[in-house]
Scaffold this motif. Structure first.
Motif, PDB file in Angstrom:
ATOM      1  N   SER A 163     100.916  45.904 115.001  1.00  0.00           N
ATOM      2  CA  SER A 163     101.546  45.062 113.976  1.00  0.00           C
ATOM      3  C   SER A 163     100.679  45.067 112.716  1.00  0.00           C
ATOM      4  O   SER A 163     100.486  46.116 112.119  1.00  0.00           O
ATOM      5  CB  SER A 163     101.818  43.650 114.515  1.00  0.00           C
TER       6      SER A 163
ATOM      7  N   ASP B 159      97.916  47.822 112.419  1.00  0.00           N
ATOM      8  CA  ASP B 159      98.289  49.248 112.479  1.00  0.00           C
ATOM      9  C   ASP B 159      99.470  49.568 111.558  1.00  0.00           C
ATOM     10  O   ASP B 159      99.634  50.708 111.126  1.00  0.00           O
ATOM     11  CB  ASP B 159      98.629  49.667 113.916  1.00  0.00           C
ATOM     12  N   GLY B 160     100.277  48.593 111.271  1.00  0.00           N
ATOM     13  CA  GLY B 160     101.434  48.805 110.406  1.00  0.00           C
ATOM     14  C   GLY B 160     101.030  48.843 108.936  1.00  0.00           C
ATOM     15  O   GLY B 160     100.060  48.206 108.529  1.00  0.00           O
ATOM     16  N   VAL B 161     101.773  49.612 108.160  1.00  0.00           N
ATOM     17  CA  VAL B 161     101.544  49.723 106.718  1.00  0.00           C
ATOM     18  C   VAL B 161     102.861  49.411 106.022  1.00  0.00           C
ATOM     19  O   VAL B 161     103.846  50.144 106.193  1.00  0.00           O
ATOM     20  CB  VAL B 161     101.076  51.152 106.347  1.00  0.00           C
ATOM     21  N   ILE B 162     102.885  48.339 105.240  1.00  0.00           N
ATOM     22  CA  ILE B 162     104.111  47.965 104.531  1.00  0.00           C
ATOM     23  C   ILE B 162     104.207  48.788 103.247  1.00  0.00           C
ATOM     24  O   ILE B 162     103.226  48.951 102.520  1.00  0.00           O
ATOM     25  CB  ILE B 162     104.117  46.451 104.244  1.00  0.00           C
ATOM     26  N   LEU B 163     105.412  49.327 103.001  1.00  0.00           N
ATOM     27  CA  LEU B 163     105.607  50.255 101.880  1.00  0.00           C
ATOM     28  C   LEU B 163     106.418  49.606 100.757  1.00  0.00           C
ATOM     29  O   LEU B 163     107.171  48.650 100.993  1.00  0.00           O
ATOM     30  CB  LEU B 163     106.329  51.506 102.390  1.00  0.00           C
TER      31      LEU B 163
ATOM     32  N   GLU C  68     108.707  51.274  98.963  1.00  0.00           N
ATOM     33  CA  GLU C  68     110.054  51.845  98.890  1.00  0.00           C
ATOM     34  C   GLU C  68     111.112  50.859  99.376  1.00  0.00           C
ATOM     35  O   GLU C  68     110.808  49.951 100.158  1.00  0.00           O
ATOM     36  CB  GLU C  68     110.165  53.117  99.753  1.00  0.00           C
TER      37      GLU C  68
END
Lengths: 126, 126
Positions: free
Chosen positions: B113, B116-120, B122
């Protein structure tokens, strides 16, 4: 110390968001249950550094925005997204969507089933 | 090469046994969907070398034999079993049981979460 942990819920498809890592003491995955109301999408696109994600659609239908594509998704669909996939899920205008998301580290599994499982001689306690 | 793979099924809870590793090209997990008819149990007890298993009960009810215990299990229950747990599942006499089994390597997950997650930036293509 017991070899298991258990969470009992009434209906996994009716939770807004339910995360399992802490409650179950998971060490090889994060598992979450998610529901989006009709017409609503996750408010951002995301990708991952190391983890592949597997999504299981439990109820309803909607759309997956993945890189440059949009795909229809519905109950019974199961899909894997590689870490680099740029993803977002949206519920249809007509119905909510419920799905499970399983995060695991890409390339972390060595063996499984026959190559990792060990069948025992003991009888079950039923 | 696409960043996703997808399997579409009518109803995941009505398959005898459906395994996902090959079909989805999973690299961090094996996921299977399993159904046992009323009164039937997996024909052996097993444990694992490296993998923890997470079970999700999708339909019905039954029993989990785990080490020296027998536990009632039903739709909506989610449980994790450590590699050493000696396990077997049985359906009730009154109904079938359907469950998902997720195998992952114990202690393989680094982050998840937010870590490790990367908010973009786009926007989705919906």
């Amino acid at each position: 110390m017991k070899n298991y942990t258990l969470i009992s819920t009434e209906d996994l498809s009716e939770k807004g968001r339910l995360t399992m890592h802490e409650q179950l003491g998971l060490s090889g995955a994060e598992i979450s249950f998610n529901q989006l109301p009709a017409g609503v999408n996750v408010p951002f696109i995301h990708k991952h550094k190391q983890n592949e994600e597997i999504y299981v659609i439990l109820e309803g239908s909607g759309y997956l925005s993945i890189d440059d594509e949009v795909i229809d998704i519905k109950k019974g669909d199961v899909f894997k997204i590689s870490p680099n996939g740029e993803r977002c899920i949206k519920a249809c205008e007509e119905n909510a969507i419920s799905f499970m998301c399983i995060q695991v580290k890409e390339n972390s599994l060595n063996g499984f089933s026959e190559t990792d499982g060990v069948i025992l001689e003991e009888k079950p306690k039923f």
